[in-house]
Design a protein around this motif. Structure first.
Motif, PDB file in Angstrom:
ATOM      1  N   ALA A 430      13.584  -0.921  -3.253  1.00 15.34           N
ATOM      2  CA  ALA A 430      13.611  -2.108  -2.204  1.00 15.34           C
ATOM      3  C   ALA A 430      13.427  -3.198  -3.362  1.00 15.34           C
ATOM      4  CB  ALA A 430      12.879  -2.105  -1.803  1.00 15.34           C
ATOM      5  N   GLN A 434       7.595  -1.403   0.526  1.00 15.17           N
ATOM      6  CA  GLN A 434       7.922  -0.625   1.100  1.00 15.17           C
ATOM      7  C   GLN A 434       6.741  -0.446   2.413  1.00 15.17           C
ATOM      8  OE1 GLN A 434       9.935   2.418  -0.931  1.00 15.17           O
ATOM      9  NE2 GLN A 434      12.243   2.125   0.354  1.00 15.17           N
ATOM     10  N   SER A 463      21.012  -0.714  -0.079  1.00 17.14           N
ATOM     11  CA  SER A 463      19.917  -1.172   0.523  1.00 17.14           C
ATOM     12  C   SER A 463      19.530  -2.671  -0.220  1.00 17.14           C
ATOM     13  CB  SER A 463      19.265  -0.807   1.903  1.00 17.14           C
ATOM     14  OG  SER A 463      18.027  -0.358   0.759  1.00 17.14           O
ATOM     15  N   TYR A 464      19.492  -2.315  -1.594  1.00 15.22           N
ATOM     16  CA  TYR A 464      19.232  -3.236  -2.506  1.00 15.22           C
ATOM     17  C   TYR A 464      20.010  -3.448  -3.656  1.00 15.22           C
ATOM     18  CZ  TYR A 464      15.367  -4.851  -5.831  1.00 15.22           C
ATOM     19  OH  TYR A 464      14.919  -6.127  -6.560  1.00 15.22           O
TER      20      TYR A 464
END
Length: 559
Positions: A430, A434, A463-464
């Motif tokens: 991320a 997180q 997601s990243y």
């Protein structure tokens, strides 16, 4: 030409670098609680230790470079008909202070690397072979260069010459290796790790029996593994662990117990970043750092006024020296004209046919040798024609590929290591911290993926996007004759000009690229290191605000 002398800083002894990390007897300015200290009588289990005596100094081989503003491409020589992609588009940026190698990495330096591999992994022929430079880069179909193929790397006649035939990937791995070797030396000399004499059984008062009782680690020292508590070696001067109750055994992330023997039975621990003895990683310099250091305008600057600009790492518009004692001598190793590599016999203009020793000619105003000519040098950046129109104005760089250290055990925090003891990397999960729940979910996901795929391969993230090499990339347009792009995410910048280049390429603003797994007889490298803390290196002769030192907080006690 005014030259700023920085040697008083660079000549700090190793003892200064290894200065004690224990703090003077002091207290927290916010809570009043005394800090833990080896000499303090108030030490208690759980007390907070602070390294108030930290003194920074460059790692071995490095020179401090005080940063500042730079017009990238500002020194470029405008030549009609020359493609603009060979130099930086002019833009003002700021380069933070950093360290850079005084010289290019030499053949002897690389042979030390190869020796270490052969000694520690004698059966691993693949590891050794992969780190061998490509000596075939000297071969030409219509030149008799075979003696260089056999001799240039290994013969003592070339021991101080820059290593060539090294790819960007090999140079990057060398930086990682150098980081751990230098940190291990510091920690063993300081006694934070078992010292070398004890390991060899030669320590004072050590017999063969006691020496044999000192276990040697099963894998070579690695900085990241050590910082994560996965290198079980604590010397007699290892820091006292004030965060553990006296007499209690602790277990690190690597599953090893702390060593007892500290003050009042307090256990000892591994050093941490907070102690200030672990150096920052060696790495390749960024393109902006390299151009800034090569230009060396610090010698021409007074109170932010540049009294004379440069187009080379030295003053003047030409390539020969204007000083009385060296007047007319060529100031770098390059090709003066097509076919003229060293001048006329009896009066060699640059005193080199191919490369020359890494300490040759006069250093620039930062004290760096051969920042023009001799060999081009790899920098860390991925090549794009418009990098400096897109990159940030502070510490510009293109090439970020964000990674995490892969966890072997998410509960203990133990990181996974490859067969050489190096951390296994995977894509960053991320772009922000997180939550605890997200972190646990990601750890479970990573565990499930690693059980079904090659553990060496990165863990994909949905997601990243960890790969930022193409961020804001709008000018990837260089094509070959077949219309295929010549520039991709493995295209790396090299700079500085070489023994086989005309003077134009000695300009620090010029830039070219090559694939990161390729090598050349004209490309070498030097390392850099991030400087932490205040950017100003020397305060001598400079105006400063006189701020009073922070005093220990004292709690007033009533009668």
């Amino acid at each position: 030409m005014k030259k700023l002398l920085l040697y008083s800083f660079t000549c700090l002894s190793l003892a200064t670098l290894l200065s004690s990390c224990s703090s003077k007897s002091a207290s927290s300015s916010k809570t009043g609680i005394p800090y833990a200290d080896r000499k303090s009588k108030n030490n208690q289990s759980g007390a907070f230790a602070v390294a108030t005596q930290y003194k920074r100094a460059p790692g071995p081989g490095l020179i401090p470079i005080e940063g500042g503003v730079l017009v990238v491409g500002g020194s470029a020589i405008e030549v009609a008909g020359v493609e603009p992609n060979i130099y930086n588009y002019k833009r003002q940026v700021t380069v933070p202070s950093f360290y850079m190698d005084e010289t290019e990495v030499s053949n002897t330096d690389w042979l030390e690397y190869l020796h270490w591999i052969r000694y520690n992994y004698p059966e691993d022929r693949e590891f050794y072979y992969n780190e061998l430079p490509d000596t075939l880069v000297w071969r030409r179909a219509l030149s008799y260069n075979e003696p260089y193929v056999d001799n240039y790397l290994r013969h003592p006649a070339y021991r101080d010459y820059p290593v060539v035939g090294v790819s960007w990937e090999q140079a990057s791995r060398y930086c990682e290796w150098r980081t751990s070797r230098a940190n291990e030396f510091i920690l063993r000399e300081k006694g934070i790790l078992t010292d070398y004499k004890t390991l060899a059984g030669n320590g004072k008062g050590h017999t063969a029996t006691t020496a044999a009782a000192t276990p040697k680690p099963d894998k070579p020292f690695n900085t990241d593994a050590y910082l994560n508590g996965q290198y079980d070696d604590k010397g007699k001067n290892a820091p006292i662990d004030y965060n553990t109750k006296a007499g209690a055994a602790t277990t690190s992330a690597g599953g090893t117990a702390a060593t007892t023997g500290g003050k009042n039975g307090q256990p000892r621990r591994t050093a941490t970043l907070e102690d200030g003895v672990i150096m920052q990683p060696y790495r390749l310099p960024t393109e902006a750092e390299w151009e800034y250091a090569a230009l060396g305008l610090i010698g021409n600057t007074e109170y932010e006024n540049i009294n004379q600009n440069k187009i080379y790492p030295w003053n003047g518009l030409g390539v020969s020296s204007a000083k009385k004692k060296t007047r007319g001598m060529i100031q770098a190793n390059f090709k003066r004209a097509p076919g003229d590599y060293m001048g006329v016999g009896g009066s060699l203009n640059d005193k080199g046919d191919l490369t020359v020793p890494v300490i040759q000619y006069a250093p620039n105003d930062f004290g760096l040798y051969n920042m023009a000519g001799n060999v081009n040098e790899w920098v860390n950046d991925v090549y794009r024609t418009g990098t400096f129109t897109d990159a940030d104005a502070f510490n510009p760089y293109r090439g970020n590929y964000f990674t995490n250290k892969k966890l072997e055990d998410s509960q203990s925090g133990k990181i996974a290591l490859d067969k050489y003891g190096n951390p296994i990397k995977e894509n960053a999960y991320a772009g922000r911290k997180q939550t605890w729940a997200e972190k646990q979910a990601q750890a479970k996901r990573s565990d499930s993926i690693s059980k079904s795929t090659d553990p060496q391969s990165p863990v994909a993230s949905t997601s990243y996007q960890a790969d930022q090499r193409g961020y804001r990339d709008r000018q990837n347009t260089l094509l070959n004759e077949e219309g295929v792009t010549l520039v991709n995410d493995k295209s790396r910048v090299y700079k500085g000009g070489s023994w086989n280049d005309m003077a134009y390429w000695l300009n620090p603003a010029t830039r070219r690229f090559m694939q990161q797994d390729e090598s050349s007889a004209e490309v070498g490298f030097r390392c850099a290191m991030t400087m932490l803390g205040a950017p100003e290196i020397s305060t001598v002769g400079k105006r400063n605000f006189k701020n009073p030192p922070q005093k220990p907080y004292r709690v007033s006690r009533g009668k």
